[in-house]
Design a protein around this motif. Structure first.
Motif, mmCIF file in Angstrom:
data_model
loop_
_atom_site.group_PDB
_atom_site.id
_atom_site.type_symbol
_atom_site.label_atom_id
_atom_site.label_comp_id
_atom_site.label_asym_id
_atom_site.label_seq_id
_atom_site.Cartn_x
_atom_site.Cartn_y
_atom_site.Cartn_z
ATOM 1 N N ARG A 159 16.873 45.393 -51.419
ATOM 2 C CA ARG A 159 16.438 43.836 -51.436
ATOM 3 C C ARG A 159 17.310 42.984 -50.533
ATOM 4 N NH1 ARG A 159 15.250 43.404 -58.069
ATOM 5 N NH2 ARG A 159 13.522 45.059 -57.774
ATOM 6 N N HIS A 160 18.908 42.805 -50.646
ATOM 7 C CA HIS A 160 19.464 42.242 -49.920
ATOM 8 C C HIS A 160 19.140 42.277 -48.240
ATOM 9 C CE1 HIS A 160 22.663 39.798 -48.552
ATOM 10 N NE2 HIS A 160 23.159 40.765 -47.749
ATOM 11 N N ARG A 183 16.065 40.385 -46.963
ATOM 12 C CA ARG A 183 16.014 38.851 -47.099
ATOM 13 C C ARG A 183 16.233 38.326 -45.426
ATOM 14 N NH1 ARG A 183 19.506 39.291 -52.127
ATOM 15 N NH2 ARG A 183 17.804 39.066 -53.836
#
Length: 156
Positions: free
Chosen positions: A83-84, A87
């Motif tokens: 998820r990071h 970004r």
């Protein structure tokens, strides 16, 4: 005579009514123990995590993103890292890291300058390793003698 309730580690004991044993077993429902993911060094070798992922100084439940300069909580697993990586802030930081030159690349050097730098490093390491004084008691400093020695041994 009092009847005691079966012991449960997950719930505090409460007074028991005169009820069947089936209800007692329902009261004693154990909660599932949570397991948190710890940092795994093998993640650093994976293609999508390579280059930016490092172990964090904050603890084993955190990973460190080098381009973003942030610690990522990984108790939820590797999904947090993915998820990071998705970004926008992370993608911009990675792009700017690739464009950034190192200090060594910014200074143009020739072959002679590289040899000179290497000889200065060798000389400095020799002086430090042997704990030699920079000045001797006589007129000539030790550095002068060592520089002359290196100068005559350099390949031309």
């Amino acid at each position: 005579m009092k009847r005691s309730k079966p012991s449960c580690s997950s719930r505090p004991s409460t007074p028991i009514n005169n009820s069947s044993s089936n209800e007692n077993s329902e009261d004693c429902i154990k909660t599932k123990k949570k397991y948190y993911q710890t940092y795994n060094r093998r993640w650093e070798e994976e293609a999508d995590l390579r280059g930016w992922l490092k172990s964090s100084e904050k603890g084993s439940y955190f990973a460190y993103c080098h381009p973003c300069n942030v610690n990522i909580n990984i108790k939820g697993g590797k999904l947090q890292l993915r998820r990071h990586a998705e970004r926008v802030k992370h993608k911009q930081a990675c792009r700017s890291k690739l464009k950034q030159k190192s200090l060594i690349d910014m200074i143009p050097t020739t072959g002679l300058e590289t040899q000179l730098k290497n000889s200065e490093l060798i000389l400095s390491a020799f002086v430090v390793e042997h704990n030699l004084p920079i000045r001797r008691r006589k007129n000539r400093p030790l550095i002068y003698i060592l520089v002359n020695l290196l100068f005559f041994t350099l390949p031309v």
